[in-house]
Design an enzyme around this catalytic site. Structure first.
Site, PDB file in Angstrom:
ATOM      1  N   ARG A  52      -4.317  -4.770  -5.561  1.00 12.54           N
ATOM      2  CA  ARG A  52      -3.726  -4.648  -4.848  1.00 12.54           C
ATOM      3  C   ARG A  52      -3.971  -3.790  -3.301  1.00 12.54           C
ATOM      4  O   ARG A  52      -2.906  -3.010  -2.505  1.00 12.54           O
ATOM      5  CB  ARG A  52      -2.735  -4.406  -5.487  1.00 12.54           C
ATOM      6  N   ASP A  58     -16.091  -0.396 -11.003  1.00 13.72           N
ATOM      7  CA  ASP A  58     -15.533  -0.836 -10.434  1.00 13.72           C
ATOM      8  C   ASP A  58     -15.083   0.533  -9.594  1.00 13.72           C
ATOM      9  O   ASP A  58     -14.477   0.784  -8.652  1.00 13.72           O
ATOM     10  CB  ASP A  58     -14.576  -1.952 -10.683  1.00 13.72           C
ATOM     11  N   ASP A  78       1.938  -7.214  -9.591  1.00  9.10           N
ATOM     12  CA  ASP A  78       2.348  -7.571  -8.581  1.00  9.10           C
ATOM     13  C   ASP A  78       2.352  -6.860  -7.119  1.00  9.10           C
ATOM     14  O   ASP A  78       2.247  -7.158  -6.249  1.00  9.10           O
ATOM     15  CB  ASP A  78       3.434  -6.954  -8.715  1.00  9.10           C
ATOM     16  N   GLY A  79       1.005  -5.786  -7.265  1.00  6.24           N
ATOM     17  CA  GLY A  79       0.271  -6.157  -5.963  1.00  6.24           C
ATOM     18  C   GLY A  79       0.672  -5.009  -5.114  1.00  6.24           C
ATOM     19  O   GLY A  79       0.231  -4.402  -4.102  1.00  6.24           O
TER      20      GLY A  79
HETATM   21  P1  AMP Z   1      -8.060   0.697 -10.629  1.00  6.30           P
HETATM   22  O1  AMP Z   1      -7.281   1.032 -11.827  1.00  6.30           O
HETATM   23  O2  AMP Z   1      -6.688   1.288  -9.918  1.00  6.30           O
HETATM   24  O3  AMP Z   1      -8.833   0.581 -10.571  1.00  6.30           O
HETATM   25  O4  AMP Z   1      -7.091  -0.576 -10.717  1.00  6.30           O
HETATM   26  C1  AMP Z   1      -8.291  -1.907 -11.576  1.00  6.30           C
HETATM   27  C2  AMP Z   1      -8.636  -3.367 -11.496  1.00  6.30           C
HETATM   28  O5  AMP Z   1      -6.821  -3.528 -11.358  1.00  6.30           O
HETATM   29  C3  AMP Z   1      -8.270  -3.370  -9.434  1.00  6.30           C
HETATM   30  O6  AMP Z   1      -8.898  -4.469  -9.391  1.00  6.30           O
HETATM   31  C4  AMP Z   1      -6.620  -3.630  -8.806  1.00  6.30           C
HETATM   32  O7  AMP Z   1      -6.863  -4.081  -7.714  1.00  6.30           O
HETATM   33  C5  AMP Z   1      -5.853  -4.196 -10.185  1.00  6.30           C
HETATM   34  N1  AMP Z   1      -4.628  -3.534 -10.260  1.00  6.30           N
HETATM   35  C6  AMP Z   1      -4.069  -2.029 -10.523  1.00  6.30           C
HETATM   36  N2  AMP Z   1      -3.192  -2.484 -10.107  1.00  6.30           N
HETATM   37  C7  AMP Z   1      -2.985  -3.748 -10.071  1.00  6.30           C
HETATM   38  C8  AMP Z   1      -1.317  -4.463  -9.063  1.00  6.30           C
HETATM   39  N3  AMP Z   1       0.535  -3.765  -9.185  1.00  6.30           N
HETATM   40  N4  AMP Z   1      -1.208  -5.259  -9.022  1.00  6.30           N
HETATM   41  C9  AMP Z   1      -2.270  -6.320  -8.772  1.00  6.30           C
HETATM   42  N5  AMP Z   1      -3.194  -5.610  -8.997  1.00  6.30           N
HETATM   43  C10 AMP Z   1      -3.615  -4.448  -9.581  1.00  6.30           C
HETATM   44 MG    MG Z   2     -10.116   0.728  -9.070  1.00  8.29          MG
END
Ligand code: AMP
Ligand code: MG
Length: 491
Positions: free
Chosen positions: A97, A256, A129-130
């Site tokens: 996203r 990550d 949903d990005g």
């Molecule tokens: P995070 O927990 O923010 O580190 O995100 C973990 C993974 O989930 C990453 O690859 C993000 O890009 C993906 N991600 C989180 N929220 C969304 C969303 N609403 N739509 C698409 N990908 C998401």
């Molecule tokens: Mg992350």
């Protein structure tokens, strides 16, 4: 329609070195335009240091750029590929996203990633949903800027726009996009991805790129990939010690979410600890307490071991030798972390020189703080201002004895009492982004479109070591009824 060129001269000065990496590391991806972008928070000071024209960007065109509706000249929007261990399990991820617009070359010649977070779907979105909701994006803005002011390496926040489109979570929430600024978005997970999905040559290219971007001082003649690992370990040891010293809990220390640059990244369910307790965990998704305050140094070492694993083929052609080099490097983390932590704790107590018993003195204080449920920040603040009676420990004989020992310890150094106090003032923040204050600011913004509460909070948090009278009200504790505090993943 996406208008490819912004009309204003906002000072964008993009380079796109990441796009020069092998194709497998990214997908070219424009942000998805939104209905009605509105710029609601803008970091003027940061814009200026980036060489941007703050005035020009506080306009409809600026909002359009930060919403992804206009692509500034020279940008090359892309979504990065990466993998990661999430709560211990390996997954292929990538920017689901977010898009990287490019690297802004600042007037000082620095190279800073400009990323839009919440900018629409990408090939890495999986089921998502990005998009992003307003609350979590404001939360990242507040906490990352507070961390920066505290002197902790971190990604920064340049702007938040609302999109005029709801995002559906448990209920419909206002949608928003955060513009994030980072030394880079290279993560341990980027190396795990290269190791898992690419060739050894790709991995080498990524390592060389990282060295050039973040560790240009490393001697290319020596085993430079081992040096890379060691340098990242050094920076992460310093970073995690700084987190511990201010009571910051990241909440999702997945691989990550750990950078190669040594900056804090990805503020999701993070929070600052009020009451001192190493078992503190805020995140609602961390059911097993993997990422508690007290575990953070261990998790950092575990994550760095994953980086070491990914780098193995570059460390030595003989696998056994490579493993030995990696293990020796990882072992250093604990030592380095402990040195930083101890030095930081000494400073918090006004101690300049080193004595063998210092660590026991520090641990005795922390143990009392845990037993009497003392507020972490306010206890050190009270000691800074010579007001031990203002702590929850006051009135106990063990604390009285400890204060005597501490005073005697300060008496055994050359520096004056005034210098000690000066050191403590600059090592113990007057304010941290307390959870109830952050929530209050988010609620005013989300429910009433009132950003004044957040602006005031940001102002107070921008000078955490000022110890000014107007900060006093921001150091009061939350009502008991608001505990235990829970943070929810910022998706
Ligand atoms: P995070 O927990 O923010 O580190 O995100 C973990 C993974 O989930 C990453 O690859 C993000 O890009 C993906 N991600 C989180 N929220 C969304 C969303 N609403 N739509 C698409 N990908 C998401
Ligand atoms: Mg992350």
């Amino acid at each position: 329609m996406t208008d490819k060129k912004a009309a204003i001269d906002a000072g964008w000065n993009f380079d796109n070195s990441y796009a020069g990496l092998p194709d497998s590391f990214f997908t070219k991806q424009d942000p998805t335009p939104v209905r009605s972008p509105k710029l609601i928070v803008f970091n003027e000071r940061l814009a200026t240091t980036l060489g941007l024209n703050a005035q020009a960007l506080q306009s409809d065109e600026g909002a359009a750029v930060f919403a992804g509706n206009q692509i500034p000249e020279g940008a090359f929007p892309l979504a990065q590929a990466y993998a990661g261990h999430q709560f211990g399990y390996f997954t292929m991820l990538g920017d689901g996203r977010a898009v990287l617009l490019g690297e802004q070359i600042t007037p000082q010649g620095e190279r800073m990633d400009i990323q839009l977070k919440g900018s629409g779907r990408t090939p890495y979105s999986r089921g998502g949903d990005g998009r992003a909701a307003l609350g979590p994006m404001l939360r990242e803005y507040i906490i990352s800027e507070a961390m920066h002011a505290l002197g902790i390496p971190t990604t920064r926040s340049l702007a938040v726009v609302t999109t005029g489109q709801p995002v559906t979570r448990e209920r419909d929430l206002p949608g928003a996009i955060l513009t994030r600024v980072a030394a880079s978005h290279l993560r341990i997970g980027t190396f795990q991805y290269a190791r898992g999905a690419g060739t050894i040559e790709d991995l080498r290219t990524l390592a060389d790129y990282t060295l050039e971007r973040h560790y240009p001082e490393v001697d290319p003649g020596e085993n430079r990939y081992l040096s890379l690992l060691k340098e990242v370990i050094k920076r992460q040891a310093a970073l995690i010690a700084k987190w511990q010293l201010v009571g910051f809990i990241h909440g999702v220390m997945n691989t990550d979410n750990m950078t190669l640059s040594g900056e804090t990244i990805d503020y999701g369910p993070c929070a600052f600890m009020d009451t001192y307790d190493p078992d503190t965990v805020f995140s609602s998704i961390d059911r097993e307490g993997r990422y508690t305050y007290g575990n953070q140094p261990y998790i950092a070492a575990w994550n760095l071991a994953r980086l070491a694993e990914a780098l193995l083929p570059l460390l030595h052609e003989d696998e056994e030798q490579a493993v030995k080099l990696a293990e020796d490097a990882i072992t250093q983390f604990n030592k380095l972390y402990h040195q930083h932590w101890l030095a930081g704790m000494r400073a918090k107590l006004g101690i300049f020189n080193e004595e063998q018993q210092d660590e026991a003195l520090i641990k005795d204080l922390l143990t009392m703080m845990q037993n009497y449920r003392s507020d972490y920040t306010n206890t050190f603040r009270a000691l800074t201002f010579d007001k031990p009676e203002d702590t929850a420990l006051s009135g106990t004989t063990e604390f009285a004895t400890w204060v005597e020992q501490w005073q005697a310890r300060l008496g055994r150094q050359q520096e004056s009492k005034a210098s000690s106090q000066e050191l403590m003032r600059s090592s113990n923040p007057a304010v941290i982004p307390r959870n109830h204050r952050v929530e209050e600011a988010l609620e005013a913004a989300e429910k009433h479109g009132d950003y004044s509460v957040m602006e005031r909070l940001l102002d107070v948090l921008s000078k955490p070591y000022a110890h000014s009278p107007e900060q006093a009200e921001y150091s009061t504790l939350p009502e008991l009824s608001t505990r235990p505090y829970r943070t929810y993943c910022g998706t």
